[in-house]
Design a protein around this motif. Structure first.
Motif, PDB file in Angstrom:
ATOM      1  N   LEU A   1      58.900  65.575 -66.679  1.00 30.04           N
ATOM      2  CA  LEU A   1      59.718  65.443 -67.417  1.00 30.04           C
ATOM      3  C   LEU A   1      60.788  65.088 -67.838  1.00 30.04           C
ATOM      4  CD1 LEU A   1      60.313  69.705 -66.292  1.00 30.04           C
ATOM      5  CD2 LEU A   1      58.922  68.536 -69.131  1.00 30.04           C
ATOM      6  N   VAL A   2      60.844  63.932 -67.798  1.00 28.47           N
ATOM      7  CA  VAL A   2      62.610  63.010 -67.402  1.00 28.47           C
ATOM      8  C   VAL A   2      61.456  61.951 -68.233  1.00 28.47           C
ATOM      9  CG1 VAL A   2      63.629  61.462 -65.782  1.00 28.47           C
ATOM     10  CG2 VAL A   2      63.751  64.156 -65.886  1.00 28.47           C
ATOM     11  N   LEU A   3      60.443  60.918 -67.262  1.00 28.33           N
ATOM     12  CA  LEU A   3      59.827  60.037 -68.077  1.00 28.33           C
ATOM     13  C   LEU A   3      59.804  60.803 -69.165  1.00 28.33           C
ATOM     14  CD1 LEU A   3      58.292  59.064 -64.996  1.00 28.33           C
ATOM     15  CD2 LEU A   3      60.335  58.050 -66.065  1.00 28.33           C
ATOM     16  N   GLY A   4      59.163  61.741 -69.828  1.00 32.07           N
ATOM     17  CA  GLY A   4      58.416  62.107 -71.457  1.00 32.07           C
ATOM     18  C   GLY A   4      57.083  61.590 -70.780  1.00 32.07           C
ATOM     19  N   PHE A   5      56.061  62.472 -70.133  1.00 23.23           N
ATOM     20  CA  PHE A   5      55.082  62.187 -69.978  1.00 23.23           C
ATOM     21  C   PHE A   5      54.690  63.563 -70.512  1.00 23.23           C
ATOM     22  CE2 PHE A   5      55.355  58.079 -67.518  1.00 23.23           C
ATOM     23  CZ  PHE A   5      54.926  57.211 -68.355  1.00 23.23           C
ATOM     24  N   LEU A   6      55.589  64.318 -70.055  1.00 21.95           N
ATOM     25  CA  LEU A   6      55.377  65.751 -69.966  1.00 21.95           C
ATOM     26  C   LEU A   6      56.300  66.920 -71.585  1.00 21.95           C
ATOM     27  CD1 LEU A   6      54.884  67.901 -66.788  1.00 21.95           C
ATOM     28  CD2 LEU A   6      52.958  67.674 -68.289  1.00 21.95           C
ATOM     29  N   PRO A   7      55.854  67.636 -72.507  1.00 18.45           N
ATOM     30  CA  PRO A   7      56.731  67.779 -73.380  1.00 18.45           C
ATOM     31  C   PRO A   7      57.623  69.241 -72.956  1.00 18.45           C
ATOM     32  CG  PRO A   7      54.055  68.298 -73.697  1.00 18.45           C
ATOM     33  CD  PRO A   7      54.200  67.367 -73.005  1.00 18.45           C
ATOM     34  N   LEU A   8      58.559  69.152 -73.238  1.00 20.89           N
ATOM     35  CA  LEU A   8      59.270  70.371 -73.030  1.00 20.89           C
ATOM     36  C   LEU A   8      59.215  71.821 -73.239  1.00 20.89           C
ATOM     37  CD1 LEU A   8      61.363  71.673 -70.767  1.00 20.89           C
ATOM     38  CD2 LEU A   8      63.360  70.918 -72.224  1.00 20.89           C
ATOM     39  N   ASN A   9      57.852  72.719 -72.966  1.00 19.78           N
ATOM     40  CA  ASN A   9      57.506  73.603 -74.012  1.00 19.78           C
ATOM     41  C   ASN A   9      57.899  74.791 -72.724  1.00 19.78           C
ATOM     42  OD1 ASN A   9      55.300  73.439 -72.263  1.00 19.78           O
ATOM     43  ND2 ASN A   9      54.474  72.543 -74.260  1.00 19.78           N
ATOM     44  N   LEU A  10      57.540  75.852 -73.956  1.00 21.07           N
ATOM     45  CA  LEU A  10      58.027  77.588 -72.673  1.00 21.07           C
ATOM     46  C   LEU A  10      56.749  76.907 -71.557  1.00 21.07           C
ATOM     47  CD1 LEU A  10      58.503  79.912 -72.583  1.00 21.07           C
ATOM     48  CD2 LEU A  10      56.877  80.407 -73.671  1.00 21.07           C
ATOM     49  N   LEU A  11      55.613  76.226 -71.073  1.00 22.19           N
ATOM     50  CA  LEU A  11      55.028  76.130 -70.171  1.00 22.19           C
ATOM     51  C   LEU A  11      55.418  75.556 -69.421  1.00 22.19           C
ATOM     52  CD1 LEU A  11      51.579  77.078 -69.018  1.00 22.19           C
ATOM     53  CD2 LEU A  11      50.847  75.092 -70.025  1.00 22.19           C
ATOM     54  N   THR A  12      55.597  74.322 -69.163  1.00 26.01           N
ATOM     55  CA  THR A  12      56.254  73.708 -68.549  1.00 26.01           C
ATOM     56  C   THR A  12      58.020  74.475 -68.096  1.00 26.01           C
ATOM     57  OG1 THR A  12      57.744  72.151 -70.299  1.00 26.01           O
ATOM     58  CG2 THR A  12      54.945  71.394 -69.469  1.00 26.01           C
ATOM     59  N   PHE A  13      58.482  74.450 -68.558  1.00 30.19           N
ATOM     60  CA  PHE A  13      59.574  74.789 -68.690  1.00 30.19           C
ATOM     61  C   PHE A  13      59.093  76.728 -67.367  1.00 30.19           C
ATOM     62  CE2 PHE A  13      62.916  79.087 -69.033  1.00 30.19           C
ATOM     63  CZ  PHE A  13      64.174  78.843 -68.721  1.00 30.19           C
ATOM     64  N   LEU A  14      58.343  77.333 -67.795  1.00 31.51           N
ATOM     65  CA  LEU A  14      57.984  78.564 -66.995  1.00 31.51           C
ATOM     66  C   LEU A  14      57.230  77.790 -65.225  1.00 31.51           C
ATOM     67  CD1 LEU A  14      57.096  80.662 -68.598  1.00 31.51           C
ATOM     68  CD2 LEU A  14      58.659  80.806 -68.129  1.00 31.51           C
ATOM     69  N   GLY A  15      56.513  76.671 -65.666  1.00 32.35           N
ATOM     70  CA  GLY A  15      56.065  76.260 -64.475  1.00 32.35           C
ATOM     71  C   GLY A  15      56.719  75.586 -63.575  1.00 32.35           C
ATOM     72  N   ALA A  16      58.085  74.490 -64.141  1.00 34.87           N
ATOM     73  CA  ALA A  16      59.335  73.885 -63.137  1.00 34.87           C
ATOM     74  C   ALA A  16      60.000  75.658 -62.747  1.00 34.87           C
ATOM     75  CB  ALA A  16      60.361  73.166 -64.099  1.00 34.87           C
ATOM     76  N   PHE A  17      60.458  76.918 -63.275  1.00 34.14           N
ATOM     77  CA  PHE A  17      61.100  77.400 -62.918  1.00 34.14           C
ATOM     78  C   PHE A  17      60.481  77.906 -61.836  1.00 34.14           C
ATOM     79  CE2 PHE A  17      62.468  81.609 -63.394  1.00 34.14           C
ATOM     80  CZ  PHE A  17      64.152  81.487 -63.560  1.00 34.14           C
ATOM     81  N   SER A  18      58.903  78.721 -61.795  1.00 37.73           N
ATOM     82  CA  SER A  18      58.240  79.262 -60.722  1.00 37.73           C
ATOM     83  C   SER A  18      58.536  78.677 -59.741  1.00 37.73           C
ATOM     84  CB  SER A  18      56.785  79.532 -61.594  1.00 37.73           C
ATOM     85  OG  SER A  18      56.324  78.106 -61.703  1.00 37.73           O
ATOM     86  N   LEU A  19      58.151  77.380 -59.458  1.00 37.06           N
ATOM     87  CA  LEU A  19      58.105  76.318 -58.615  1.00 37.06           C
ATOM     88  C   LEU A  19      59.426  76.321 -58.162  1.00 37.06           C
ATOM     89  CD1 LEU A  19      56.317  72.763 -59.505  1.00 37.06           C
ATOM     90  CD2 LEU A  19      56.419  74.660 -57.850  1.00 37.06           C
ATOM     91  N   ILE A  20      61.279  76.391 -58.750  1.00 36.43           N
ATOM     92  CA  ILE A  20      61.977  76.733 -58.005  1.00 36.43           C
ATOM     93  C   ILE A  20      62.133  77.800 -57.524  1.00 36.43           C
ATOM     94  CG2 ILE A  20      64.765  76.350 -58.598  1.00 36.43           C
ATOM     95  CD1 ILE A  20      63.953  74.124 -60.716  1.00 36.43           C
ATOM     96  N   THR A  21      62.182  78.942 -58.299  1.00 34.96           N
ATOM     97  CA  THR A  21      61.992  80.085 -57.787  1.00 34.96           C
ATOM     98  C   THR A  21      60.960  80.332 -56.675  1.00 34.96           C
ATOM     99  OG1 THR A  21      61.942  81.574 -59.587  1.00 34.96           O
ATOM    100  CG2 THR A  21      61.557  82.234 -57.935  1.00 34.96           C
ATOM    101  N   ILE A  22      59.989  79.725 -55.783  1.00 36.72           N
ATOM    102  CA  ILE A  22      59.261  80.035 -54.611  1.00 36.72           C
ATOM    103  C   ILE A  22      59.621  79.100 -53.477  1.00 36.72           C
ATOM    104  CG2 ILE A  22      56.694  78.856 -53.767  1.00 36.72           C
ATOM    105  CD1 ILE A  22      56.021  79.445 -56.621  1.00 36.72           C
TER     106      ILE A  22
END
Length: 148
Positions: free
Chosen positions: A28-49
């Protein structure tokens, strides 16, 4: 054995989720992944786990420590190589003294067993004929009162 399995499994899950979280955030920081709902939920779920497993692991470790024998009884100084609360004393019948009173007094005296015995013997001379627990409770109460 069950505790070791829990710790190993939780550590493995923390390792994997930490790697995935690090990868997703770096992309996300490098810009290879766009920040959208899918990447946000994925990162949030990893943080939660990561957080849940981390909390669960340390809750289990804390529970395990609280169930283990008291530190004072295991690590307190001893005269004859045995923990203080396990030694037989000639001046008292076995089973009449609560070991937690001994541990508490020795802890209050920073592990000095000799001082604990000396204080109890002094109180025994001052107040003869009392139950063994009473002497230990008296010394503990006197020490706590004097420290206030």
């Amino acid at each position: 054995m069950g505790h070791k399995i829990v710790v190993f499994t939780a550590t493995f899950i923390l390792f994997i989720s930490g790697l995935l979280l690090g990868y997703v955030i770096s992309q996300l920081v490098l810009g290879f992944l766009p920040l959208n709902l899918l990447t946000f939920l994925g990162a949030f779920s990893l943080i939660t786990i990561f957080g849940i497993v981390y909390y669960g692991l340390f809750w289990d470790l804390k529970k395990q420590q609280s169930q283990s024998p008291s530190i004072a009884g295991i690590h307190s100084p001893s005269v004859d190589g045995m923990p203080y609360n396990k030694r037989n004393k000639e001046n008292q019948p076995s089973g009449t003294l609560n070991p937690s009173l001994e541990n508490k007094l020795v802890n209050l005296l920073n592990g000095d067993v000799n001082v604990a015995e000396r204080l109890v013997n002094q109180v025994k001379q001052d107040y003869p004929g009392m139950p063994e627990n009473w002497y230990w409770e008296r010394v503990i109460a006197d020490l706590e009162r004097d420290r206030r």
